[in-house]
Design an enzyme around this catalytic site. Structure first.
Site, PDB file in Angstrom:
ATOM      1  N   HIS A  70       0.835  -1.190   0.000  1.00 42.54           N
ATOM      2  CA  HIS A  70       0.000   0.000   0.000  1.00 42.54           C
ATOM      3  C   HIS A  70       0.874   1.245   0.000  1.00 42.54           C
ATOM      4  CE1 HIS A  70      -3.203  -2.720   1.978  1.00 42.54           C
ATOM      5  NE2 HIS A  70      -3.332  -2.708   0.664  1.00 42.54           N
ATOM      6  N   LYS A  72       5.119   1.538   0.614  1.00 38.10           N
ATOM      7  CA  LYS A  72       6.008   1.374  -0.547  1.00 38.10           C
ATOM      8  C   LYS A  72       7.487   1.621  -0.200  1.00 38.10           C
ATOM      9  CE  LYS A  72       2.461   2.375  -4.010  1.00 38.10           C
ATOM     10  NZ  LYS A  72       1.997   1.001  -4.051  1.00 38.10           N
ATOM     11  N   THR A 129       1.597  -5.002  -8.447  1.00 39.52           N
ATOM     12  CA  THR A 129       0.650  -4.013  -8.938  1.00 39.52           C
ATOM     13  C   THR A 129       1.410  -2.771  -9.396  1.00 39.52           C
ATOM     14  OG1 THR A 129       0.309  -3.342  -6.639  1.00 39.52           O
ATOM     15  CG2 THR A 129      -1.325  -4.835  -7.605  1.00 39.52           C
ATOM     16  N   THR A 139       4.095  -0.025  -7.506  1.00 41.18           N
ATOM     17  CA  THR A 139       5.081  -0.874  -6.829  1.00 41.18           C
ATOM     18  C   THR A 139       5.939  -1.606  -7.852  1.00 41.18           C
ATOM     19  OG1 THR A 139       3.576  -1.176  -4.959  1.00 41.18           O
ATOM     20  CG2 THR A 139       5.394  -2.741  -5.168  1.00 41.18           C
ATOM     21  N   ASP A 176      -5.111  -5.951  -7.778  1.00 43.95           N
ATOM     22  CA  ASP A 176      -5.282  -6.988  -6.765  1.00 43.95           C
ATOM     23  C   ASP A 176      -6.148  -8.130  -7.291  1.00 43.95           C
ATOM     24  OD1 ASP A 176      -3.820  -5.629  -4.745  1.00 43.95           O
ATOM     25  OD2 ASP A 176      -5.550  -4.377  -4.311  1.00 43.95           O
ATOM     26  N   HIS A 198     -10.376   0.912  -2.351  1.00 43.60           N
ATOM     27  CA  HIS A 198     -10.513  -0.373  -3.044  1.00 43.60           C
ATOM     28  C   HIS A 198     -10.378  -1.533  -2.057  1.00 43.60           C
ATOM     29  CE1 HIS A 198      -6.190   0.247  -2.864  1.00 43.60           C
ATOM     30  NE2 HIS A 198      -5.950  -0.972  -3.301  1.00 43.60           N
TER      31      HIS A 198
END
Length: 292
Positions: A162, A166, A189, A192, A223, A250
């Site tokens: 998240h 990071k 994702t 990242t 995700d 999300h």
């Protein structure tokens, strides 16, 4: 060492259920480690009925979940002022379609483990992996039965963080680049993934060749894309640095990935904090050294 232990009904319903298969595989390691298992009532009763861990004094019975057993485990993860009432983590074998898996105490158990940098273990594969990790730190020889979990050259690793986490993911990847590079494939994702690729190129990875395969960002469905890999058994391990202090727009997508991991309980390992991931990486190195 003390762990909370609970399992949803599905995982102790039959002779070949997940809880029993984990205990049968890991009983020698549990005994070697002298592990205390603070066990919620129904789970304790199922272990006793199955005749597992006979005579083991480290198995302690707590109340049924409806009588506060799981809530007591949450409090002990936080700590209650004495070593005997402080847990080093929790194993909660989750059935994702069991309503109790989303009760407040179940969610709080995971959240407090993440906040306090303690392992939250929700799948059989994660529980088997964790026993081997602790065996390595305790100085034991590698268990050949754990070799499939360490066959990284045939596995896919997901790296997810998240926003607030990071920087920790980048620091972790830099420190353990050699271990993470052993995996056949890495996925991440959006942002990242981009930062991890830039890190890899700075470390000598071939320019233009992706170190990780990038999916969409989390809010745009990344995700969910990785969850599908997990369900198809094409992703065997996830290192997921969660920020437990921030509500995410999300959130449903994050929960989807977590549910996918617990759906394939025998096949997916999930690590949810930098402290636990660091301990795992150190154990991987120790295991490789002992195997020669």
């Amino acid at each position: 060492m003390r762990l909370g232990l609970a399992a949803n009904r599905l995982h102790h319903l039959r002779e070949d259920a997940a809880l029993f298969r984990w205990l049968q595989a890991c009983e020698p390691g549990i005994r070697e480690l002298g592990l205390e298992l603070h066990t919620v009532g129904r789970t304790f009763d199922a272990i006793a009925s199955a005749g597992l861990l006979p005579g083991y004094t480290g198995l302690r019975r707590y109340p049924y979940g409806r009588d506060g057993g799981l809530m007591k485990l949450v409090a002990e993860v936080v700590g209650l002022g004495s070593p005997e009432r402080t847990l080093d983590g929790a194993i909660y074998l989750i059935d994702p379609v069991d309503p109790s898996s989303v009760f407040p105490e179940a969610i709080a158990l995971k959240r407090q483990c993440v906040i306090h940098g303690k392992p939250f273990i929700s799948t059989v594969a994660s529980a088997r992996d964790w026993i081997e990790v602790e065996r390595m730190h305790a100085g034991f020889a590698p268990d050949p039965k754990a070799d499939p979990l360490h066959a990284f050259e045939t596995q896919t690793l997901a790296l997810i963080a998240h926003d607030a986490m990071k920087p920790q993911m980048m620091a972790y990847a830099a420190e353990h680049f050699d271990v993470l590079s052993r995996f056949q494939r890495r996925v991440a994702t959006g942002t990242t993934g981009q930062r991890l690729n830039e890190l890899a190129w700075s470390r000598g990875w071939p320019p233009g060749q992706a170190w990780v395969q990038r999916f969409e960002s989390g809010p745009m469905g990344g995700d969910a894309q990785i969850a599908d890999l997990v369900l198809e058994r094409q992703c065997q391990r996830a290192i997921f640095f969660e920020d437990p202090h921030v509500a995410r727009q999300h959130e449903a997508d994050i929960q989807l990935l977590e549910r996918a991991v617990t759906t394939v309980t025998f096949d997916a390992v999930c690590i949810t904090s930098p402290a636990v991931a660091t301990r795992w990486a150190a154990a991987v190195r120790l295991r490789a050294e002992r195997r020669g």
